[in-house]
Each structure stands twice: as structure tokens, then as C-alpha cells.
Design an enzyme around this catalytic site. Structure first.
Site, PDB file in Angstrom:
ATOM      1  N   GLY A  42       0.698  -9.734  10.175  1.00 26.80           N
ATOM      2  CA  GLY A  42      -0.289  -9.834   9.096  1.00 26.80           C
ATOM      3  C   GLY A  42       0.399  -9.416   7.808  1.00 26.80           C
ATOM      4  O   GLY A  42       1.639  -9.419   7.719  1.00 26.80           O
ATOM      5  N   LEU A  43      -0.376  -9.018   6.821  1.00 23.83           N
ATOM      6  CA  LEU A  43       0.262  -8.691   5.542  1.00 23.83           C
ATOM      7  C   LEU A  43       1.259  -7.562   5.680  1.00 23.83           C
ATOM      8  O   LEU A  43       2.357  -7.621   5.126  1.00 23.83           O
ATOM      9  CB  LEU A  43      -0.805  -8.343   4.506  1.00 23.83           C
ATOM     10  N   ALA A  44       0.899  -6.510   6.429  1.00 23.81           N
ATOM     11  CA  ALA A  44       1.812  -5.370   6.540  1.00 23.81           C
ATOM     12  C   ALA A  44       3.069  -5.771   7.315  1.00 23.81           C
ATOM     13  O   ALA A  44       4.191  -5.503   6.880  1.00 23.81           O
ATOM     14  CB  ALA A  44       1.104  -4.208   7.227  1.00 23.81           C
ATOM     15  N   ARG A 330     -18.706   1.550  -0.714  1.00 27.87           N
ATOM     16  CA  ARG A 330     -19.325   0.888   0.453  1.00 27.87           C
ATOM     17  C   ARG A 330     -20.166   1.823   1.308  1.00 27.87           C
ATOM     18  O   ARG A 330     -21.218   1.438   1.796  1.00 27.87           O
ATOM     19  CB  ARG A 330     -18.225   0.277   1.321  1.00 27.87           C
ATOM     20  N   GLU A 425      -3.308  -1.358   8.293  1.00 30.79           N
ATOM     21  CA  GLU A 425      -4.550  -0.784   8.805  1.00 30.79           C
ATOM     22  C   GLU A 425      -4.314   0.044  10.076  1.00 30.79           C
ATOM     23  O   GLU A 425      -5.152   0.869  10.449  1.00 30.79           O
ATOM     24  CB  GLU A 425      -5.568  -1.914   9.058  1.00 30.79           C
TER      25      GLU A 425
END
Ligand SMILES: Cc1cc2nc3c(=O)[nH]c(=O)nc-3n(C[C@H](O)[C@H](O)[C@H](O)COP(=O)(O)OP(=O)(O)OC[C@H]3O[C@@H](n4cnc5c(N)ncnc54)[C@H](O)[C@@H]3O)c2cc1C
Length: 637
Positions: A42-44, A330, A425
């Protein structure tokens, strides 16, 4: 187990520069001799793999999907924060740092968060150089919008597809390294165990998800970028493949797990509509820039929204939080929606929804302007609900979205197992008890492009170990354990499907360890999960064999880990006898029903050490020290 955060000395703003100077370097010739495994693309993971390969290391990258482009990161919608201050509206590195520390309810490390704010600006430059098509103003400048928990506009975006565009950028860089022979990409592989030799992470056992074969891969260091664990709740906004197995296997091998009870519930998701639904859909936080959240003032009011006059609408966020209005963080927005629904003011058939209304914005700016900003989100909403949000307000409700907890890492992103680094994450790092919108992409890319390239070099330069070989006995033992577990899962032949167990676990967690918690419920959940886990190992039905493609088997392994992890999550929530950010324990609240922290006793990271099957994990504390910001009651009023 020692939790040494390795935070450098010196003034906050100079720590990272000083540390980078002090980190040991690996000379270019030696880099080519070091092998690094990266789990996750993923991005990481993709940013780390590309950057490490560019530096000269030999990289092996693993992912579950058939392409890195299908990593869950692709789903990220709203944007990525950076302190560029292009709007000249008062932003700065310090303000991004402060907003993030405060947004996380003072449960993260000052030094990490400050570094993140510093690096945020490099990320935008890096991505622009890669050709990521961020939205631009008419004059050609990069555009920004606002996100929750901030009063400045610092979010860079590409319509509602920011994750996709960033991932294509990282994937482009990764592909270049694959073509150059510096990265070997292993798609459709699932890491099922971490191999530890002489106390150091030296490789992984991966299952080829197509052939079923178990593979052994050795390296000098392992980088885990395997994403978050929101899917423990079954229904979440996460991709269906998101799981905790790689992180949990590492936990079993000695990596400490931090703050597992910190789970972000996102306020604006399409509400649950049926018992057999398998996934929830996010409506990006960016919509709260222009959208107004409301419910009818009276619980008895069942009129359609367009027939409810302004005076009979309760714009509860604007009223209660005049300073931040619809852009409160949030956790605050989610709890407020729950409170309205608990009062019977929820809308829709289930009464578990509130309105997110863009009518005023459409009238003010015109449909075309709104479509340019949010068009794909509106389309998605209409496809799922068969209602046109240009004509009628969206109905939204909070849903599990992101996990702030994760494997414990020090300032160098190294876990409690030397040689195991954790990014994105999957680590617990920078968001404390609540992540601000548009900060996950920032953190994943900071970790991958800008931190790991330095910190892993220091580890490799200081390590003296022999080249690990796949025929080492530790690989055989690990592989045998994995094989035994697979055989066990296939042999049970029970009556309940894997999904059935997963759904029940999700329900237990949502009801008892979700938006609000209390001791009585948590204790109940602990027992329910333990019973469910015991039943799983006696009564699960996993069809097929281990010899080839078998999604039932894949899911069974992941759900088995979620079940064990669920107990840890509840244990962690029970231990933290305060409210902070997303962890809202009803027994600890202010007179105005806001989270009431206990800084004297709980200003720490909770880290759990695995002590073997059937034994209670050992609890450790990393105290959090605040030298630069004052701990205050978070207020958005
Ligand atoms: C719908 C949605 C919208 C979002 N929008 C935003 C936003 O606008 N801004 C923002 O900042 N954040 C946003 N987020 C959060 C953000 O997208 C994620 O936190 C981030 O993308 C995670 O990136 P990652 O690289 O850590 O993990 P992921 O993208 O989840 O990648 C995990 C990788 O690990 C691999 N993997 C997992 N387990 C294994 C295993 N056992 N073996 C081998 N490989 C494995 C997977 O194949 C994958 O390649 C959003 C999240 C969701 C759900």
C-alpha cells in the site's frame, strides 16, 4: 521487555535533523549486499520499497492482492495534510503539530508528531514530482481544503480519489525499481509468520495464495506495512482483505502491541442496511467542508427532509461547537451523531442515521462547482442508496474506519524485535487516541519515503549477523507451525462458516467496545469473545484443501487472529480507566459529555507483550512526556 522510545535530545524542532545526522550510514557498496523484506505494498509499503531500492538495497516486496494497485490505500478519498500554508491562513509546522497532538487527545509522542508535521511538506513535493495530479486553483497553484479538527485549509486532494492517485505515484516508482531488478515483487502471497533468529527478525513464511505452497524468505531486516485491523469489527470501511495476521504473527513472536483499543469510528458513512451486508462505504470527511449535519428537532418528526423547515432542524454540531461547527474531529462528530440517534432523533428506516446536507452549498456555488469537488462521491452514494444527493440530503452514520493502535515502534519505527520495522497504519505511532482526517496518508508516506530509509540504514550499519539462510532450523520450525495450523483449520469440519463467526465477533466488539464503552460491557465482551474463539476451533467449517486457491482457508486464518486480537482489544480498553479521543468510557466524562482524561494515571502508551497461548499478555507502559504543549481539556466550542 524494555520500551525505549529512543527520542533524541534537543529542542523539538531540531530533533529529527540532529538524529538523522547521528544515524549511521551504510556505504553504497554495502547496501547492495543487504536484503530487506517489505510486507505490504500500500502507500507505506510501496513508498518504502521504492525508496529503499533506489538507495541500492535488495528489496523483496509481498502483498496479498494481484497488484500493489489494489492495496486498501487506493480507497482513500479526501486528501493528505501538509503544512505548506499556501492559503496564507495561519498554518505552520507548529500548528499542524499542535492540531495533531490535540486531535489525538494528548496520547502520542511530541517528537514523532513534530517530525510528521515537518516531513509533510516534503511529501507534497515528492508526489508532485512523481506527477500526482493534485487539484489546482484556476491560477495553477495547488488547491487545499479543510478537514476536521483544524481551522486552516491544509488538505491536498485529487477529487475524492487522493489515495488512488498517491498510490499510482508510489506504484510508478516501485515499478521502476522492479524493472531495474532492485525489487522482486511477490503478489498473491500472505505472510503467516515472522522468523526470528538470535532475537532478530530475519525472514518470513508466506503462503502462495494461488498454489497453496508455503515459502521461506530470508533477509537482513523485515519491514511490515500491512495496514490496519478495523475489519476485526466485520463491518467497516476497510477493504475486505485488510487483516491483522502479519502484525499478530509478529506479536506472537515478541513484537509488543500498542493501544489496541484505539479504533477510529468515522462519522460519515453510508448506514448499515441489512443483516448480511459485508462492507460499509465511507462518504469522505471532505464533504463536511460544504455539508451541514442535522436531524429533526423533534423525535416525532417523520416528514421527508425537504418538508422540514429550517426552524425545526437541529444543526447540532454547529450549535454545540460554534468554533469548529461541522468540522469537529471524527470522534466528537461520531459520538454526537450517536447521541442524537439515542435521543430518537435519527432518520431513515432504521433511525440510525443523520442528514449530511449539501443543499446550501449547491445553491451558493452551483452544481458544477460541487460536482467538480465531490462528483465521484455523489455518484457512489447514488449507486448504493438509489438516492440523488444533489436533490436530497445524504443519510450517514458512524462506522469503523481506522486503527490508531498497532505494533509498538520506537522513534526509528523499529518494533520490540530488533530488525522488525513497522510502517503506516500497522504501527501505533503518531495519532494518539484519535486520528485527524487526511493524516493517515501523510504518516504512511512519511514513514515510507522519509523515515525508514534513514533508520533502517542505522540498524544495518550497526548489526553484525551472518547472512540468513532459508535452510536455518528457525525457518523449518516456523513453517511447520504454519502448516500445522492450516491442517487444523481444514480438519475441524464444523457447522458454522468463517463469516458467521466473524460477523458475531464484529457485533460483540461494536456493541461493547465501539463508539462508547463501559466496564460492565467490556467484561461481558471479554467472556463472549473467549467463548466464541473456543467454539471457532471446534465448530468452524473450512471447505477445500490447503493445496491451492482457497479463500475460505485464507479468511479462516485471518478470523482466527481477529478473535484472539479481539480479546486483547477489550483487555486494553478495560485497563485504560479514563476517556480519551476515540476511547470513550461512559464512566469518565465531563458534565458536557466530553471525554474526561486522567493525565495523572493514564498519560502513557499501553503496550502488550505476548506470553504464550492461554497466558495473560503482560502489560507495559511507555510514559508520554509533554515539554512543549500544555495538556488541556480538548475543546472545539
Ligand atoms: C474508505 C477510506 C478512505 C480513506 N481516506 C483517507 C484520506 O482521505 N486521507 C487519509 O489520510 N487517510 C484516509 N484513509 C486511511 C488510509 O487510507 C489508510 O490508513 C492507509 O491507506 C493505509 O496504508 P498502509 O500502506 O498502511 O496499508 P494498506 O493500504 O492497507 O496496505 C496494506 C498492504 O499490506 C498487504 N498485506 C496485508 N496483510 C498481509 C500479509 N499477511 N501478507 C502479505 N501482505 C499483506 C496488503 O496486500 C497491502 O498491500 C481512508 C481509509 C478508508 C478505509
Amino acid at each position: 521487555m524494555q520500551l525505549d522510545s529512543k527520542i533524541p535530545d534537543g529542542p523539538l524542532s531540531e530533533k529529527w535533523d540532529k538524529h538523522r545526522f547521528e544515524l549511521k550510514l551504510v556505504n553504497p557498496a554495502n547496501k547492495t549486499k543487504s536484503k530487506i523484506i517489505v510486507v505490504g505494498a500500500g502507500l507505506a509499503g510501496a513508498s518504502a520499497s521504492a525508496t529503499l531500492a533506489e538507495l541500492g538495497y535488495e528489496v523483496m516486496t509481498f502483498c496479498i492482492q494481484d497488484s500493489p494497485r489494489r492495496a486498501h490505500s487506493i480507497a482513500a478519498q479526501g486528501g493528505i495534510n501538509a503544512a505548506k500554508n499556501y492559503q496564507n491562513d495561519g498554518d505552520s509546522i507548529w500548528r499542524l503539530f499542535y492540531d495533531t497532538i490535540k486531535g489525538g487527545d494528548f496520547r502520542s509522542r511530541e517528537a514523532n508528531v513534530y517530525r510528521l508535521a515537518q516531513i509533510s511538506n516534503n511529501i507534497i513535493d515528492q508526489c508532485v514530482a512523481q506527477g500526482v495530479p493534485f487539484a489546482r486553483e484556476y491560477g495553477g497553484q495547488l488547491a487545499n481544503r479543510s478537514f476536521g479538527g483544524a481551522q486552516v485549509s491544509r488538505t491536498f486532494y485529487a477529487r475524492g480519489q487522493t489515495g488512488q492517485q498517491l498510490l499510482l505515484g508510489a506504484y510508478g516508482s516501485l515499478s521502476r525499481q522492479i524493472a531495474a531488478g532492485k525489487v522482486r515483487l511477490f503478489t498473491r502471497r500472505e505472510m503467516l509468520d515472522l522468523v526470528v533468529i538470535d532475537g532478530k527478525a530475519r525472514g518470513i513464511i508466506a503462503r502462495n495464495l494461488v498454489s497453496g505452497e508455503l515459502e521461506k524468505h530470508a533477509a537482513d531486516a523485515v519491514v511490515l506495512a500491512s495496514g490496519g485491523y478495523g475489519n476485526a469489527f466485520y463491518l467497516s470501511t476497510n477493504a475486505m482483505g485488510s487483516n491483522i495476521s502479519a502484525a499478530f504473527a509478529s506479536y506472537r513472536k515478541g513484537a509488543s502491541f500498542a493501544n489496541p483499543c484505539f479504533v477510529q469510528i468515522h462519522p460519515t458513512c453510508i448506514p448499515v442496511h441489512g443483516t448480511y451486508q459485508s462492507k460499509l462505504t465511507l462518504m469522505s470527511e471532505s464533504l463536511r467542508n460544504d455539508g451541514r449535519v442535522w436531524v429533526p428537532r423533534s423525535p416525532e418528526d417523520r416528514r421527508p427532509p425537504d418538508q422540514i423547515p429550517e426552524t425545526e432542524r437541529d444543526y447540532y454540531l454547529e450549535e454545540k461547537y460554534p468554533r469548529f461547527g461541522n468540522l469537529v474531529p471524527r470522534d466528537v462528530a461520531s459520538r454526537s451523531a450517536k447521541v442524537q440517534c439515542d435521543m430518537g432523533k435519527g432518520v431513515g428506516d432504521t433511525r440510525l442515521a443523520v442528514y449530511l446536507d449539501l443543499k446550501d452549498a449547491i445553491e451558493k456555488d452551483g452544481r458544477d462547482v460541487i460536482a467538480r469537488k465531490y462528483g465521484n462521491l455523489f455518484e457512489m452514494y447514488e449507486k448504493i442508496t438509489a438516492q440523488d444527493p444533489y436533490e436530497t440530503p445524504m443519510m450517514i452514520y458512524p462506522a469503523v474506519h481506522y486503527t490508531m493502535g498497532g505494533l509498538w515502534v520506537d522513534y526509528n519505527l523499529m518494533s520490540t524485535i530488533p530488525g522488525l520495522f513497522v510502517l503506516g497504519e500497522a504501527n501505533f505511532s503518531d495519532h494518539g487516541a484519535n486520528r485527524l482526517g487526511a493524516s493517515a496518508l501523510m504518516q504512511g508516506l512519511a514513514d515510507g519515503y522519509f523515515i525508514i530509509p534513514y533508520s533502517i540504514g542505522d540498524y544495518l550499519a550497526k548489526s553484525s549477523h551472518d547472512t540468513a539462510r532459508e535452510d536455518h532450523s528457525a525457518f523449518n520450525e516456523s513453517s511447520l507451525q504454519v502448516e500445522t495450523r492450516i491442517k487444523k483449520l481444514l480438519s475441524i469440519g464444523g457447522k458454522r462458516t468463517v463469516d458467521d463467526f466473524h460477523r458475531e465477533l464484529g457485533h460483540i466488539l461494536w456493541e461493547n467496545c465501539g463508539m462508547t464503552r463501559k466496564e460492565k460491557d467490556l467484561k461481558k465482551a471479554k467472556k463472549l469473545i473467549a467463548d466464541l474463539r473456543a467454539e471457532f476451533w471446534e465448530n468452524v467449517l473450512v471447505g477445500g484443501t490447503g493445496k491451492g486457491f482457497n479463500q475460505s482457508l485464507e479468511k479462516a486464518g485471518r478470523v482466527a487472529d481477529f478473535l484472539q486480537f479481539g480479546e486483547l482489544m477489550v483487555m486494553d480498553a478495560l485497563e485504560r480507566k479514563e476517556s480519551c479521543g476515540c476511547h470513550f468510557n461512559e464512566d469518565f466524562q465531563t458534565d458536557e459529555h466530553e471525554a474526561l482524561r486522567d493525565d495523572e494515571n493514564f498519560c502513557h502508551v499501553s503496550a502488550w507483550e505476548y506470553r504464550g497461548e492461554g497466558s495473560k499478555p503482560k502489560f507495559h507502559k511507555e510514559p508520554l512526556e509533554f515539554e512543549n504543549v500544555e495538556l488541556t481539556q480538548r475543546s472545539y466550542k
